[in-house]
Design an enzyme around this catalytic site. Structure first.
Site, PDB file in Angstrom:
ATOM      1  N   CYS A 292      -0.086   3.975   2.540  1.00  0.00           N
ATOM      2  CA  CYS A 292       0.265   3.579   3.907  1.00  0.00           C
ATOM      3  C   CYS A 292       1.687   4.036   4.246  1.00  0.00           C
ATOM      4  O   CYS A 292       1.969   4.450   5.372  1.00  0.00           O
ATOM      5  CB  CYS A 292       0.175   2.054   4.068  1.00  0.00           C
TER       6      CYS A 292
ATOM      7  N   CYS B 281       0.829  -1.207   0.000  1.00  0.00           N
ATOM      8  CA  CYS B 281       0.000   0.000   0.000  1.00  0.00           C
ATOM      9  C   CYS B 281       0.866   1.260   0.000  1.00  0.00           C
ATOM     10  O   CYS B 281       1.490   1.597   1.015  1.00  0.00           O
ATOM     11  CB  CYS B 281      -0.926  -0.027   1.220  1.00  0.00           C
TER      12      CYS B 281
END
Length: 309
Positions: free
Chosen positions: A72, A69
């Site tokens: 993230c 991700c």
């Protein structure tokens, strides 16, 4: 996306299956006799009950992330930094959703990064998606106020008096990624977009840059939108792409991915063939933002393909 309400998630998530598991020490936890973890810990399905119990004493921020991700990787360092600045008044529990599916299921994490707080064992939404450091600080401030109102105002040992907690070493970001990250922190989304676009021009396979570009474009589009006004405008003009785009963007930012996809797919189906291209382009952009591994993207792609032929 950042409204903190103590009752907002009650009934929407089920953490009961994680509460009574046999507890093993969380990674990074202090020695057992100390009774408290460090302010930043890696948490698993097996150790989550320990964190739920801790939240009765000190508010716990749960960062749901994954290695793949890109957003993230932008958000997690900010959350760690702000957590450590609280001097033990907040604990950060980091959860790799790929390795800990039961926690992800318990929180009904439909997209990541997803950040949720625990106060007295009750989940409280914070935000979904990467957000600037200034907004993180504001939400942490409101979290501490809410925790105090609910009698959760303890703290954990964050190090010896006068000793700053050790920061984890991280690999430096590539220069253009660092430029984009700094721009996001400053709220300069256009500069961040330009940096990510330049990174992709240099390396079209840069998945982190692609994810970051999608996220920051979304942030730029929603930063001045009012949800109520956007929904009213969309209801008055059901075939106006810009009006529908605004609500879809707000839905994505708020974690309502299926609603956003459904709205744009319905619009695509209703428009004449020669007016569909902008809707398809926005859908593809949002697919890339959420990630091809997400089953909701697969379902939406299948429906889009059926409408094309």
């Amino acid at each position: 996306m950042s409204d903190i309400s103590a009752a907002a998630l009650r009934g929407a998530v089920d953490l009961s299956t994680l509460r009574d598991r046999p507890q093993t020490p969380a990674s990074g936890a202090a020695p057992a006799q100390a009774g408290v973890p460090d302010v930043v810990v890696d948490v698993t399905d097996e150790t989550f009950g320990q964190i739920l119990e801790l939240s009765k004493t000190v508010p716990v921020v749960v960062d749901l992330w994954a290695e793949w991700c890109g957003p993230c990787k932008q958000l997690s360092p900010i959350i760690e930094k702000v957590t450590r600045e609280q001097g033990g008044r907040v604990v950060l529990a980091k959860v790799d959703v790929d390795a800990n599916p039961q926690i992800a299921q318990g929180f009904r994490a439909q997209s990541i990064p997803m950040v949720v707080a625990l106060i007295g064992g009750q989940p409280v939404p914070m935000f979904t998606g990467a957000v600037p450091e200034e907004q993180v600080r504001e939400v942490f401030g409101r979290l501490l106020e809410l925790a105090a109102q609910n009698g959760v105002s303890g703290s954990v040992a964050a190090g010896e008096p006068g000793e700053a907690p050790a920061e984890p070493e991280e690999a430096p970001l590539p220069p253009l990624h660092a430029e984009a990250f700094d721009a996001i922190e400053a709220g300069d989304y256009q500069r961040a977009i330009a940096a990510y676009e330049k990174a992709l021009a240099e390396n079209p396979r840069d998945e982190d840059a692609k994810a970051g570009l999608g996220q920051v474009k979304l942030l730029a589009r929603v930063q001045h939108l009012d949800l109520q006004a956007a929904r009213a405008a969309a209801a008055e003009a059901p075939l106006d792409p810009e009006a529908q785009f605004a609500v879809a963007d707000l839905d994505i930012a708020g974690g309502h991915v299926d609603d956003a996809f459904g709205r744009l797919l319905d619009l695509f189906a209703a428009l004449p063939a020669d007016e569909r291209m902008p809707v398809r382009e926005r859908l593809v952009e949002l697919f890339d933002l959420i990630g091809s591994a997400d089953p909701r993207v697969g379902a939406a792609r299948t429906r889009l393909a059926s409408l094309l032929f």
